[in-house]
Motif scaffolding. Structure first.
Motif, PDB file in Angstrom:
ATOM      1  N   GLU A  99       0.812  -1.218   0.000  1.00 43.62           N
ATOM      2  CA  GLU A  99       0.000   0.000   0.000  1.00 43.62           C
ATOM      3  C   GLU A  99       0.844   1.266   0.000  1.00 43.62           C
ATOM      4  O   GLU A  99       0.495   2.245  -0.665  1.00 43.62           O
ATOM      5  CB  GLU A  99      -0.940   0.011   1.207  1.00 43.62           C
ATOM      6  N   TYR A 100       1.966   1.258   0.703  1.00 39.34           N
ATOM      7  CA  TYR A 100       2.671   2.516   0.938  1.00 39.34           C
ATOM      8  C   TYR A 100       4.014   2.651   0.231  1.00 39.34           C
ATOM      9  O   TYR A 100       4.646   3.712   0.313  1.00 39.34           O
ATOM     10  CB  TYR A 100       2.872   2.722   2.444  1.00 39.34           C
ATOM     11  N   LEU A 101       4.474   1.620  -0.467  1.00 44.97           N
ATOM     12  CA  LEU A 101       5.777   1.726  -1.123  1.00 44.97           C
ATOM     13  C   LEU A 101       5.857   2.902  -2.092  1.00 44.97           C
ATOM     14  O   LEU A 101       6.865   3.627  -2.090  1.00 44.97           O
ATOM     15  CB  LEU A 101       6.129   0.418  -1.833  1.00 44.97           C
ATOM     16  N   PRO A 102       4.849   3.153  -2.936  1.00 47.70           N
ATOM     17  CA  PRO A 102       4.950   4.324  -3.833  1.00 47.70           C
ATOM     18  C   PRO A 102       5.141   5.639  -3.078  1.00 47.70           C
ATOM     19  O   PRO A 102       5.928   6.495  -3.501  1.00 47.70           O
ATOM     20  CB  PRO A 102       3.619   4.296  -4.588  1.00 47.70           C
ATOM     21  N   THR A 103       4.454   5.781  -1.949  1.00 45.51           N
ATOM     22  CA  THR A 103       4.596   7.000  -1.154  1.00 45.51           C
ATOM     23  C   THR A 103       5.959   7.071  -0.499  1.00 45.51           C
ATOM     24  O   THR A 103       6.581   8.139  -0.429  1.00 45.51           O
ATOM     25  CB  THR A 103       3.490   7.062  -0.089  1.00 45.51           C
ATOM     26  N   LEU A 104       6.445   5.938  -0.018  1.00 50.03           N
ATOM     27  CA  LEU A 104       7.783   5.892   0.562  1.00 50.03           C
ATOM     28  C   LEU A 104       8.825   6.299  -0.473  1.00 50.03           C
ATOM     29  O   LEU A 104       9.740   7.082  -0.183  1.00 50.03           O
ATOM     30  CB  LEU A 104       8.081   4.486   1.083  1.00 50.03           C
ATOM     31  N   ILE A 105       8.690   5.780  -1.673  1.00 50.75           N
ATOM     32  CA  ILE A 105       9.643   6.100  -2.735  1.00 50.75           C
ATOM     33  C   ILE A 105       9.606   7.584  -3.070  1.00 50.75           C
ATOM     34  O   ILE A 105      10.654   8.234  -3.184  1.00 50.75           O
ATOM     35  CB  ILE A 105       9.346   5.253  -3.992  1.00 50.75           C
ATOM     36  N   SER A 106       8.406   8.136  -3.207  1.00 52.86           N
ATOM     37  CA  SER A 106       8.289   9.554  -3.579  1.00 52.86           C
ATOM     38  C   SER A 106       8.799  10.479  -2.487  1.00 52.86           C
ATOM     39  O   SER A 106       9.112  11.638  -2.750  1.00 52.86           O
ATOM     40  CB  SER A 106       6.828   9.891  -3.913  1.00 52.86           C
ATOM     41  N   ASN A 107       8.882   9.975  -1.256  1.00 53.24           N
ATOM     42  CA  ASN A 107       9.396  10.785  -0.145  1.00 53.24           C
ATOM     43  C   ASN A 107      10.810  10.375   0.257  1.00 53.24           C
ATOM     44  O   ASN A 107      11.272  10.702   1.343  1.00 53.24           O
ATOM     45  CB  ASN A 107       8.455  10.690   1.050  1.00 53.24           C
ATOM     46  N   HIS A 108      11.481   9.644  -0.646  1.00 54.38           N
ATOM     47  CA  HIS A 108      12.917   9.354  -0.541  1.00 54.38           C
ATOM     48  C   HIS A 108      13.274   8.445   0.630  1.00 54.38           C
ATOM     49  O   HIS A 108      14.428   8.428   1.072  1.00 54.38           O
ATOM     50  CB  HIS A 108      13.719  10.657  -0.448  1.00 54.38           C
ATOM     51  N   VAL A 109      12.315   7.679   1.157  1.00 54.73           N
ATOM     52  CA  VAL A 109      12.596   6.740   2.240  1.00 54.73           C
ATOM     53  C   VAL A 109      13.334   5.533   1.663  1.00 54.73           C
ATOM     54  O   VAL A 109      12.958   4.997   0.617  1.00 54.73           O
ATOM     55  CB  VAL A 109      11.305   6.294   2.938  1.00 54.73           C
ATOM     56  N   ARG A 110      14.365   5.103   2.348  1.00 50.13           N
ATOM     57  CA  ARG A 110      15.142   3.929   1.932  1.00 50.13           C
ATOM     58  C   ARG A 110      14.894   2.810   2.933  1.00 50.13           C
ATOM     59  O   ARG A 110      15.070   2.981   4.129  1.00 50.13           O
ATOM     60  CB  ARG A 110      16.633   4.263   1.874  1.00 50.13           C
ATOM     61  N   ILE A 111      14.504   1.656   2.446  1.00 47.22           N
ATOM     62  CA  ILE A 111      14.149   0.525   3.297  1.00 47.22           C
ATOM     63  C   ILE A 111      15.299  -0.469   3.369  1.00 47.22           C
ATOM     64  O   ILE A 111      15.921  -0.794   2.353  1.00 47.22           O
ATOM     65  CB  ILE A 111      12.876  -0.172   2.776  1.00 47.22           C
ATOM     66  N   GLN A 112      15.578  -0.914   4.574  1.00 54.66           N
ATOM     67  CA  GLN A 112      16.562  -1.962   4.811  1.00 54.66           C
ATOM     68  C   GLN A 112      15.929  -3.011   5.721  1.00 54.66           C
ATOM     69  O   GLN A 112      14.960  -2.731   6.428  1.00 54.66           O
ATOM     70  CB  GLN A 112      17.823  -1.397   5.474  1.00 54.66           C
ATOM     71  N   ALA A 113      16.465  -4.216   5.694  1.00 58.10           N
ATOM     72  CA  ALA A 113      16.006  -5.271   6.596  1.00 58.10           C
ATOM     73  C   ALA A 113      17.198  -5.792   7.369  1.00 58.10           C
ATOM     74  O   ALA A 113      18.283  -5.975   6.801  1.00 58.10           O
ATOM     75  CB  ALA A 113      15.348  -6.405   5.814  1.00 58.10           C
ATOM     76  N   ILE A 114      17.017  -6.015   8.659  1.00 60.66           N
ATOM     77  CA  ILE A 114      18.065  -6.614   9.473  1.00 60.66           C
ATOM     78  C   ILE A 114      17.491  -7.844  10.152  1.00 60.66           C
ATOM     79  O   ILE A 114      16.348  -7.844  10.611  1.00 60.66           O
ATOM     80  CB  ILE A 114      18.652  -5.633  10.509  1.00 60.66           C
ATOM     81  N   GLY A 115      18.257  -8.912  10.189  1.00 57.75           N
ATOM     82  CA  GLY A 115      17.812 -10.157  10.783  1.00 57.75           C
ATOM     83  C   GLY A 115      18.116 -11.325   9.866  1.00 57.75           C
ATOM     84  O   GLY A 115      18.713 -11.165   8.795  1.00 57.75           O
ATOM     85  N   ASP A 116      17.700 -12.508  10.295  1.00 57.90           N
ATOM     86  CA  ASP A 116      17.919 -13.736   9.533  1.00 57.90           C
ATOM     87  C   ASP A 116      16.753 -13.924   8.574  1.00 57.90           C
ATOM     88  O   ASP A 116      15.731 -14.518   8.913  1.00 57.90           O
ATOM     89  CB  ASP A 116      18.038 -14.923  10.491  1.00 57.90           C
TER      90      ASP A 116
END
Length: 250
Positions: A99-116
């Motif tokens: 739902e929110y990835l397009p908005t995250l992208i347009s607001n320059h948010v960078r996603i990372q994942a930590i864990g196994d």
């Protein structure tokens, strides 16, 4: 969910505060199940409501010019919960990102994942890996999702990898430093959290970022995660701004 995510401009009492605002905030999002049970709802409903709070708090972090936000999304111990609840929790990243990835992208948010990530369901890994790839060039808030994360597992894995490099003469035991060891952690290249927030009334770390939180400021609240508001978040940040960090000095 029809929840406003990002406004067109930043606003609020903590904008433009410069170095006094924490650069990295970590949050233990506790209380979803208890919130639902208090209302006579299923625990799964509480986790779904918790996603709404994630939306609000990510927006608040962006508005506050926080550089890194790390959310304790699913721990290595959470596998002990009933399968239905585990399945619900692990479906949340996919629903949130769809739902929110397009908005995250347009607001320059960078996603990372930590864990196994290897032991997570395919649909969770696929959604997160896609989001990581799509936002890799963004230069705004870094949103870390701690998935199947446990700090003891992280430290043990890091030590195994480090010892392998020592045996292969890629490292010198005499010259080994904390900075060198940190390169083997999931958070390699990131600054340590300045502020840890835990909702839900508990006052423990629950196997979260044990190495990285060595000098972090802690802020606990009895508010359950689904009820945690932007105002509560700003309160925590403001409280942090009033503290003097000494790092063992005077």
């Amino acid at each position: 969910m029809n929840i406003p995510f990002f406004s067109n401009k930043t606003s609020g009492p903590l904008m433009d505060q410069g170095e006094s605002t924490p650069e990295h905030i970590a949050i233990i999002m506790d209380g979803n199940g208890r919130w639902a049970e208090k209302l006579g709802m299923s625990r799964a409903a509480g986790h779904k409501e918790g996603v709404s709070t994630v939306v609000k708090i990510v927006k608040a972090a962006v508005d506050c010019n926080v550089k890194v936000l790390t959310l304790y999304t699913f721990s290595t111990e959470n596998w002990k919960r009933p399968k239905k609840e585990v399945d619900t929790i692990l479906s949340m990243p996919k629903e949130f990102l769809q739902e929110y990835l397009p908005t995250l992208i347009s607001n320059h948010v960078r996603i990372q994942a930590i864990g196994d990530m290897e032991n997570l369901p395919f649909y969770t890994r696929e959604a997160v890996q896609y989001a990581v790839a799509r936002t890799s060039e963004n230069n705004g808030l870094q949103l870390n999702l701690a998935l199947n994360y446990g700090s003891r597992h992280e430290l043990l894995t890091a030590m195994k990898e480090m010892f392998k490099d020592l045996n292969d003469d890629k490292l010198s035991l005499r010259q080994l430093s904390e900075k060198d060891f940190s390169k083997y952690l999931y958070t390699a290249g990131m600054t340590d959290p300045d502020l840890l927030i835990r909702t839900g009334g508990e006052k423990r770390l629950s196997n979260f970022l044990l190495w990285q939180l060595a000098y972090t400021e802690f802020w606990f609240t009895d508010v359950l995660w689904p009820d945690f508001s932007e105002g509560e978040f700003l309160h925590a940040v403001e409280d942090y701004r009033q503290r003097k960090r000494r790092y063992g000095g005077l």
